[in-house]
Write a protein that holds these residues in place. Structure first.
Motif, short mmCIF file in Angstrom:
data_model
loop_
_atom_site.label_atom_id
_atom_site.label_comp_id
_atom_site.label_asym_id
_atom_site.label_seq_id
_atom_site.Cartn_x
_atom_site.Cartn_y
_atom_site.Cartn_z
N CYS A 198 0.85 -1.20 0.00
CA CYS A 198 0.00 0.00 0.00
C CYS A 198 0.88 1.25 0.00
CB CYS A 198 -0.92 0.00 1.22
SG CYS A 198 -1.84 1.53 1.46
N VAL A 199 0.54 2.22 -0.84
CA VAL A 199 1.37 3.41 -0.98
C VAL A 199 1.42 4.23 0.31
CG1 VAL A 199 -0.46 4.96 -1.82
CG2 VAL A 199 1.88 5.26 -2.62
N ASN A 200 0.38 4.08 1.16
CA ASN A 200 0.35 4.87 2.40
C ASN A 200 0.68 4.07 3.66
OD1 ASN A 200 -0.21 7.51 1.55
ND2 ASN A 200 -2.38 7.03 1.23
N ARG A 201 0.80 2.75 3.55
CA ARG A 201 1.04 1.95 4.75
C ARG A 201 2.29 1.06 4.65
NH1 ARG A 201 -2.93 1.42 8.60
NH2 ARG A 201 -4.87 2.51 8.21
N SER A 202 2.76 0.79 3.45
CA SER A 202 3.90 -0.11 3.27
C SER A 202 5.21 0.66 3.28
CB SER A 202 3.77 -0.89 1.96
OG SER A 202 2.72 -1.83 2.04
N TRP A 203 6.27 -0.08 3.60
CA TRP A 203 7.63 0.42 3.54
C TRP A 203 8.40 -0.44 2.55
CZ3 TRP A 203 8.95 4.76 6.47
CH2 TRP A 203 7.95 5.20 7.35
N LEU A 204 9.69 -0.18 2.42
CA LEU A 204 10.47 -0.98 1.48
C LEU A 204 10.40 -2.46 1.88
CD1 LEU A 204 12.09 -0.36 -1.05
CD2 LEU A 204 14.17 -0.44 0.33
N GLU A 205 10.52 -2.73 3.19
CA GLU A 205 10.39 -4.09 3.71
C GLU A 205 8.98 -4.31 4.24
OE1 GLU A 205 13.61 -4.43 6.56
OE2 GLU A 205 14.87 -5.35 5.02
N THR A 206 8.63 -5.58 4.45
CA THR A 206 7.33 -5.93 5.01
C THR A 206 7.27 -5.51 6.47
OG1 THR A 206 7.09 -7.75 3.46
CG2 THR A 206 5.79 -7.88 5.48
#
Length: 985
Positions: free
Chosen positions: A740-748
């Motif tokens: 998600c563009v607003n909740r994800s980072w490069l890693e899980t």
């Protein structure tokens, strides 16, 4: 008389092995021989070691060339001269694109030999120790040259590279491979001449009969070269002292050992103190004190940086290593065999394999190079193997790719005589080329720390890894007495470290991951082991290990230590894995063991399980002394060079057994078991080290399964693909979200039980684009709309489409299809190198589109395309199929029956039968997500092959062995999936 000879370590040029070169010299009745490989010294130490066996005096040097153009030859007058040559070559090879200068520096202990043609062209005035090499074909030119006045400088320059027509052809093929060109296009100046062969002294003297001074000069040159270099491997060449002298070293080692007692042994017994003193004395006698202290220093640095590590190898049998925190294995508790670790007969020090996280290892290596002066990585000799040789030779001989593919895939399955002449030549020369050195690589983790500069023994080069690397491999280094330090990387440690951090962040709990004593008694961990629910856990998650744990009902530390070694190929190959399981489960069967074997190995019921069992059997059963026993172990594991010595020890094994009254049948069987498994077995301390790490990961899996699965996903998985670890997180209650563009980072990341897959899981999404999203979101807050994203982050249309298709913009309140329409209208393929923030935002265009909902199946296909797997159930994508109601749990009530069940393929293991046919073991998931194991014997495997990932309809007989259930497959079909709804008409 030969000043320019090449072995096949003149890479992609020479064709002689060191032994072949010396054997040829002996046949030609030579008494002195040079080795001058092209820009390489890999063969020099072997040449020194082997030459006396052929009654030949060795002379060392280097042939310095740019490609095939000879610039000059440097010959060493002495060991100092050899070091000077190595230092010079190393400086050249430390550059990314080495260029050999036209003129050599003047070194006091070397001779410089320039080719005659070069001196004619350059007209240089030569100084002391600078000579002119001339071939017999150039002698007529010399007669009329002004250089004849310097006849005292001339020496014979007759290159030796091959021995006949076949080896000349091999040379030309190697040159074509090196230049990546067709053999027919290979220029003359990129290859040697066919006469570059070794002649007899009489033949050579005949060619130079009109210039006896040149012959005399050459003889005097060779006589003046004397290489006296200590190559006796029984004397360690590693850095001799850690501190100022050996006495201080020993006092420090003793102090550190006793300082470690309160931590390791709060209630130390006399047994502990006796073992400490015994080990210290032998370590001192063998000269291994600095080896221990250097390992201690390296790991002290690692601990200061907070790095996780595991010390393993035979050194894990040492109480001193345990007290110095080199290992975490208690040799007293485990009764580890002291003589496997070290004994007075053993020449080389114990192995310490130190594993670090893949993110920490390079920093540790950099510290070692900074801290210790004479340090280098160890090379490996990457050799031509059959398929690679076929491909390379096929290319330079002009074979079409499809014909090369046939030859590489069909080894031994074609009629050689039915092939065309060119294909036959490829096959023939590939067999000659097999095992030739191709290029120098880097050992997985071997580092040598020498008392003298590495250049005393060889040159170094600079591979892409960025650290100086010796031009010798570990075998040559050990023959010299240079014993490597193994600094290895392992993703399992990264998983443990990251999981601990994620637990603290997600649950606010600080963990002591080193509380090993508690882990051994933990009931949850025991339950996971007994039921083989260890997916993601280090060394215990593979299908084979999962089955073994069930068969052995392992629920304790010593059981896991044994299982870690039993799973190795050698124990299975010797037939003793099954015998161990039977003796483990049926105590009455233990009496089948020979009384001596049972007495030697009571803990493993008379079955050889650990590497030290080879020493025990050789020593106690066959009566070999400990030195001979260790020689046998090393020989069987492929680490001992002398076949003659190994053969003598083998003969003594059999003769001693005969004297002891053992039957020939019993001796042969014990030898068979020993030989078949010795090369693959672990030392017990090594297995115990693995088991410690397994317990750490088991603890995390038992108590923090979601955090541990997130760490596993972020560290590249483990035995299985990333998809299975996502599945395992779901099976443990995790709620899986697409990136998600607003909740994800490069890693899980994980928040509570919600797991947001990282941008790293999206195939073809550029890392720099993902990082831009994260930076902008962190600085200025979430993205509110597609326009907001486009305004704030420079983006190409193709990258935005990937993000939309994976549903990465779902937080913006619009369906995927609408977003795709908008993206095409607003981006229109334009890319910006750097995003320029706008002073005033203009409202974006809004398009009045009807609702364009996306179905679950469309979502699944987008995920398959961009994640490589679906977050929906793969069983939901099966076309026109009545799903099987049978599940893996039902099979225990259907032993011996024929069943049909659906399974989603996880992994395949292929193996060969004794007759050479292929069979397979399959691992599947049933519709509920539980494991299902299958066996595919050769006739079925050939008739019903695996055909890629997907759901299979499996028919077969339910089998049970030691409470492990599997299906012996009789028929199998991969079920078709529905048509991709995104492209349906």
């Amino acid at each position: 008389m030969y000043l320019n000879t090449h072995s096949y370590f003149s890479l992609r040029y020479g064709v002689f092995s060191t032994e072949q070169l010396l054997e040829t010299a002996k046949q030609k009745k030579l008494k002195t021989m040079t080795l001058t490989d092209i820009n390489n010294t890999s063969a020099c130490m072997d040449f020194l070691r082997l030459a006396p066996k052929y009654d030949i005096k060795p002379v060392l040097g280097v042939d310095f060339r740019n490609s095939a153009t000879q610039e000059f030859i440097l010959l060493a007058q002495s060991a100092e001269g050899f070091a000077q040559i190595n230092h010079f070559l190393s400086r050249l090879l430390m550059k990314s694109e080495p260029v050999i200068p036209a003129k050599a520096p003047k070194f006091p202990d070397t001779f410089i030999i320039y080719p005659f043609k070069k001196i004619l062209q350059k007209g240089w005035t030569l100084g002391e120790n600078e000579l002119i090499g001339i071939t017999h074909l150039e002698l007529n030119q010399l007669r009329f040259s002004p250089l004849k006045a310097q006849i005292h400088r001339f020496v014979v320059l007759h290159p030796v590279t091959f021995s006949g027509k076949v080896s000349f052809n091999m040379h030309r093929l190697l040159r074509s491979i090196d230049k990546n060109m067709l053999l027919s296009k290979l220029p003359k100046d990129e290859q040697g001449e066919e006469w570059h062969q070794m002649l007899s002294l009489k033949e050579l003297e005949e060619k130079f009969r009109d210039f006896p001074e040149i012959l005399q000069n050459t003889e005097l040159l060779l006589e003046s070269c004397q290489i006296e270099l200590d190559i006796d491997g029984s004397v360690p060449k590693n850095q001799r002292c850690y501190s100022e002298n050996e006495n201080l070293d020993f006092r420090l080692l003793r102090k550190l050992s006793y300082d470690g007692i309160p931590y390791r042994y709060p209630e130390a017994t006399d047994k502990v103190y006796r073992r400490i003193e015994q080990e210290l004395e032998i370590i001192r006698q063998k000269g291994f004190v600095s080896y221990f202290l250097i390992n201690w220093k390296i790991l002290k640095y690692a601990r200061s940086k907070g790095y996780y590590y595991v010390g393993r190898g035979s050194g894990a049998n040492s109480i001193i290593a345990y007290l110095l925190k080199i290992t975490n294995v208690d040799p007293v508790e485990l009764d580890l065999y002291f003589e496997r670790f070290i004994n007075l007969y053993r020449k080389n020090p114990p192995d310490f394999d130190i594993d670090f996280s893949w993110t920490d290892r390079d920093d540790v290596i950099e510290y070692i190079f900074d801290r210790f002066p004479h340090t280098a990585l160890v090379a490996v000799y990457n050799t031509f193997q059959y398929r690679a040789a076929i491909r390379e030779l096929g290319k330079v001989m002009g074979l079409p790719k499809h014909e090369i593919d046939v030859l590489t895939r069909a080894k031994g399955k074609f009629d050689y005589h039915s092939l065309d002449k060119l294909s036959q030549l490829v096959i023939r020369y590939a067999s000659y080329l097999q095992d030739f050195p191709n290029y120098l690589g880097i050992h997985a983790g071997g580092i040598i720390i020498s008392e003298k500069p590495i250049q005393s023994y060889c040159a170094t080069f600079l591979p892409p890894k960025g650290f100086p690397t010796a031009q010798i491999d570990m075998v040559v280094a050990e023959d010299l007495g240079l014993y490597k330090f193994d600094i290895l990387s392992q993703r399992g440690l990264g998983k443990i470290r990251d999981a601990v951090n994620i637990v603290e962040k997600n649950q606010g709990v600080k963990l002591d991951i080193n509380d090993f004593r508690r882990f051994k008694e933990d009931e949850r961990i025991k339950d996971i082991l007994r039921n083989a629910k260890a997916i993601g856990c280090f060394y215990v998650e593979s299908p084979a290990m999962r089955m073994l744990l069930k068969k052995l009902r392992v629920d304790h530390y010593l059981g896991l230590v044994a299982a870690s070694s039993i799973i190795r190929p050698g124990v299975a190959k010797s037939g003793m894995m099954r015998e161990y399981i039977l003796r483990y489960r049926k105590p009455e069967r233990r009496q089948d063991a020979h009384p001596v074997m049972l007495d030697i190995m009571p803990e493993t019921f008379g079955v050889m399980v650990y590497q030290e069992d080879v020493i025990k059997v050789a020593h106690f059963f066959a009566g070999l002394d400990l030195g001979e026993a260790d020689m046998l172990r090393r020989g069987m594991s492929g680490k001992f060079r002398s076949k003659e010595e190994f053969t003598k020890v083998k003969e003594k094994f059999f003769s001693n057994c005969k004297e002891k009254g053992y039957s020939d049948e019993l001796t042969a069987e014990i030898w068979r078991q020993t030989e078949s498994f010795a090369g693959y077995a672990f030392a017990k301390g090594h297995s115990a080290s693995y088991a410690v790490e397994s317990y750490q990961s088991l603890f995390l899996k038992a108590y923090y399964p979601l955090e541990y699965m997130v760490a596993t996903i972020n560290n590249g998985g483990g035995f299985y693909s990333r998809e299975l670890y996502v599945h395992e997180a779901r099976m443990n209650g995790g709620i899986i979200h697409a990136p998600c563009v607003n909740r994800s980072w490069l890693e899980t990341v994980i928040r509570g039980k919600d797991i947001y897959l990282g941008f790293h899981t999206i195939q073809s999404l550029e890392s720099n684009f993902a990082q831009k999203i994260i930076r902008e979101r962190t600085k200025n807050g979430p993205f509110e709309s597609l326009d907001d994203l486009i305004d704030r982050v420079s983006v190409t249309l193709d990258q935005l489409i990937i993000l939309i298709k994976i549903d990465g913009l779902r937080s913006m309140g619009k369906d995927k299809r609408s977003l795709l329409w908008e993206a095409h209208m607003k981006i229109n393929g334009v890319s910006f190198e750097e995003h320029m923030p706008l002073l005033f935002k203009t409202p974006g265009m809004d398009f009045d589109l009807p609702p364009l909902p996306t179905t679950d199946s469309e979502q699944a296909f987008d995920q398959l395309e961009h994640l490589g797997f679906t977050l929906e159930s793969p069983f939901d994508l099966i076309k026109d199929h009545e799903p099987s109601l049978l599940l893996a749990d039902d099979l225990s009530n259907m032993i011996g029956k024929i069943v049909t069940i659906d399974g989603y393929l996880v992994t395949i293991k292929n193996t060969g039968t004794s007759s050479g046919k292929r069979m397979y073991f399959g691992t599947f998931l049933d519709a509920r997500g539980d494991f299902l194991d299958t066996v595919h014997f050769p006739p079925v495997a050939e008739r019903y092959p695996f055909s890629g990932p997907g759901v299979y309809k499996i028919t077969g007989k339910v089998m049970e062995e030691f409470e492990c259930i599997s299906i012996e497959v009789t028929a199998m079909t991969r079920l078709p999936i529905i048509e991709d709804p995104r492209y349906a008409a």
